[in-house]
Design an enzyme around this catalytic site. Structure first.
Site, PDB file in Angstrom:
ATOM      1  N   ASN A  32      -3.728   5.367  -1.672  1.00  0.00           N
ATOM      2  CA  ASN A  32      -4.824   4.905  -0.817  1.00  0.00           C
ATOM      3  C   ASN A  32      -4.248   3.957   0.232  1.00  0.00           C
ATOM      4  OD1 ASN A  32      -7.143   3.897   0.317  1.00  0.00           O
ATOM      5  ND2 ASN A  32      -7.754   2.684  -1.465  1.00  0.00           N
ATOM      6  N   TRP A  33      -4.209   4.434   1.455  1.00  0.00           N
ATOM      7  CA  TRP A  33      -3.613   3.613   2.515  1.00  0.00           C
ATOM      8  C   TRP A  33      -4.543   2.490   2.983  1.00  0.00           C
ATOM      9  CZ3 TRP A  33      -0.635   7.218   6.496  1.00  0.00           C
ATOM     10  CH2 TRP A  33       0.418   7.840   5.821  1.00  0.00           C
ATOM     11  N   LYS A  34      -5.790   2.535   2.565  1.00  0.00           N
ATOM     12  CA  LYS A  34      -6.782   1.539   3.019  1.00  0.00           C
ATOM     13  C   LYS A  34      -6.787   1.519   4.562  1.00  0.00           C
ATOM     14  CE  LYS A  34      -6.204  -0.697  -1.374  1.00  0.00           C
ATOM     15  NZ  LYS A  34      -6.274  -1.872  -2.218  1.00  0.00           N
ATOM     16  N   HIS A  91     -14.820   2.110  -4.496  1.00  0.00           N
ATOM     17  CA  HIS A  91     -13.645   1.230  -4.514  1.00  0.00           C
ATOM     18  C   HIS A  91     -14.127  -0.223  -4.481  1.00  0.00           C
ATOM     19  CE1 HIS A  91      -9.982  -0.830  -3.432  1.00  0.00           C
ATOM     20  NE2 HIS A  91      -9.330   0.250  -3.821  1.00  0.00           N
ATOM     21  N   GLU A 104     -13.179  -2.743  -2.976  1.00  0.00           N
ATOM     22  CA  GLU A 104     -13.305  -3.334  -1.638  1.00  0.00           C
ATOM     23  C   GLU A 104     -14.613  -2.905  -0.977  1.00  0.00           C
ATOM     24  OE1 GLU A 104      -9.467  -2.033  -0.290  1.00  0.00           O
ATOM     25  OE2 GLU A 104      -8.562  -3.362  -1.780  1.00  0.00           O
ATOM     26  N   GLU A 147      -9.473   0.062 -11.935  1.00  0.00           N
ATOM     27  CA  GLU A 147      -8.718  -0.887 -11.121  1.00  0.00           C
ATOM     28  C   GLU A 147      -9.228  -2.297 -11.379  1.00  0.00           C
ATOM     29  OE1 GLU A 147      -7.068   1.204  -7.391  1.00  0.00           O
ATOM     30  OE2 GLU A 147      -9.060   0.489  -6.935  1.00  0.00           O
ATOM     31  N   GLY A 174      -3.605  -5.581  -5.033  1.00  0.00           N
ATOM     32  CA  GLY A 174      -2.950  -6.238  -3.905  1.00  0.00           C
ATOM     33  C   GLY A 174      -2.415  -7.624  -4.228  1.00  0.00           C
ATOM     34  N   SER A 228      -1.611  -2.903  -8.118  1.00  0.00           N
ATOM     35  CA  SER A 228      -0.195  -3.282  -8.004  1.00  0.00           C
ATOM     36  C   SER A 228       0.738  -2.329  -8.746  1.00  0.00           C
ATOM     37  CB  SER A 228       0.015  -4.733  -8.447  1.00  0.00           C
ATOM     38  OG  SER A 228      -0.750  -5.606  -7.636  1.00  0.00           O
ATOM     39  N   GLY A 244      -2.054   1.484  -3.936  1.00  0.00           N
ATOM     40  CA  GLY A 244      -2.366   0.936  -2.622  1.00  0.00           C
ATOM     41  C   GLY A 244      -1.098   0.617  -1.852  1.00  0.00           C
ATOM     42  N   GLY A 245      -0.669  -0.637  -1.910  1.00  0.00           N
ATOM     43  CA  GLY A 245       0.474  -1.110  -1.126  1.00  0.00           C
ATOM     44  C   GLY A 245       1.708  -0.227  -1.212  1.00  0.00           C
TER      45      GLY A 245
END
Ligand SMILES: O=C[C@H](O)COP(=O)(O)O
Length: 249
Positions: free
Chosen positions: A9-11, A94, A96, A166, A172, A211, A232-233
Site C-alpha cells: 500500500n503506497w498510501k 484502512h 487512516e 493492522e 508507520g 511496520s 506500507g513504508g
C-alpha cells in the site's frame, strides 16, 4: 493450502518513476509459487501501473472506492471505474481512512459491499489503537470491526473477503507487533469466522500489517494464521518489497 498474498500500500506516496522501477524489477520475476503480489498505488498512477506491470506477476489494487457507481460526487472514484483499469483488489476500512476521514463501520461496510458487487476483492482492514490495547480491548475492538462487516454478508460473499489485521500503534512507527501478538489476534479472527463456517474460516486469507519489512517478514509470515502482509513504508522500496515477496514462499 491458503492463498499467500503480499500487498504493498503506497498510501499517498510514489511517482510514475517508481511505477517504472517496479515494472522493471518484477518483469519475469520468479516469485514463490502460490504467492500473489498486489501493488496499491494512488489513483493517478493506476493506468501507468497497468501498462508497466503487463509482463510481471504484479496485480493492481486501489486504496478506497466510493460505494456509489456514478454521479455528482466530486473527487470520488467508483468500483466500476477501478474495474475498467483492471484493478483486482481494494482496501476498505484502512485505519487512516477510519481516523483521518472519519469512516464508520457502516461506511466501511458500504464500500465492502460495493466492491463485492463489481467483482473486486475487498481487503477489510481492522485493528486496535494503543489505548485500546493497553486497556485490554484488542479482541473486542477487532472482532467488532470484523463482525460488523462479516455478519451482514451471505456465505458466498464472506468467502471473497481478505482481512488485514493492522494494529494502529504499529503502522508507520517502526514498532512491529511481535509474531506472537499478531498470531494471537489473527487466530481470534479465524476462530470468529469459524462460528459461521469452519471451511470458510480455514480458507480465509489473513494479512498482517504494521511496520512489516524485509527483516521481520519471514518470522511474521511463519505464524500459522498469517497468510501474508499489507506493507506500507517498505513497499516503496523495490528491493525490500521484492525480498518480502520472496519470504512469503
Ligand atoms: O497499509 C499498510 C499499513 O498501514 C502498514 O504501514 P507500514 O508498513 O508503513 O507500517
Amino acid at each position: 493450502m491458503r492463498t499467500r498474498l503480499i500487498a504493498g500500500n503506497w498510501k499517498m506516496n510514489g511517482s510514475t518513476s517508481l511505477i517504472d522501477d517496479f515494472g522493471r524489477a518484477f518483469t519475469d520475476a520468479a516469485l514463490p509459487e502460490a504467492v500473489k503480489v498486489v501493488v496499491i498505488p494512488p489513483f493517478p498512477y493506476l493506468e501507468a501501473a497497468r501498462q508497466a506491470f503487463r509482463n510481471t506477476p504484479l496485480q493492481l489494487g486501489a486504496q478506497t472506492l466510493n460505494p456509489i457507481d456514478s454521479g455528482a460526487h466530486t473527487g470520488e472514484v467508483s468500483g466500476r471505474m477501478l474495474k475498467e483499469l483492471e484493478v483486482r483488489y481494494v482496501l476498505v476500512g484502512h485505519s487512516e481512512r477510519r481516523e483521518l476521514y472519519r469512516e464508520s463501520d457502516e461506511q466501511v461496510f458500504d464500500r465492502l459491499l460495493a466492491a463485492l458487487h463489481v467483482g473486486l476483492v475487498p481487503i477489510l482492514c481492522v485493528g486496535e489503537s494503543l489505548a485500546e490495547r493497553d486497556a485490554g480491548q484488542t479482541m473486542e475492538v477487532v472482532l467488532r470491526q470484523v463482525g460488523y462487516a462479516m455478519a451482514r454478508l451471505d456465505p458466498e460473499q464472506r468467502q471473497q473477503v481478505v482481512i488485514a489485521y493492522e494494529p494502529v500503534w504499529a503502522i508507520g512507527t517502526g514498532r512491529t507487533a511481535t509474531p506472537e501478538q499478531a498470531q494471537e489476534v489473527m487466530a481470534g479472527i479465524r476462530a470468529y469466522q469459524a462460528e459461521f463456517n469452519t471451511t470458510l474460516a480455514e480458507q480465509l486469507t489473513l494479512l498482517y500489517g504494521g511496520s512489516m519489512n524485509a527483516k521481520n517478514a519471514a518470522e511474521l509470515l511463519a505464524q500459522p494464521d498469517i497468510d501474508g502482509g499489507l506493507v506500507g513504508g517498505a513497499s516503496l522500496k523495490t528491493d525490500d518489497f521484492y525480498a518480502i515477496c520472496q519470504s512469503a514462499g
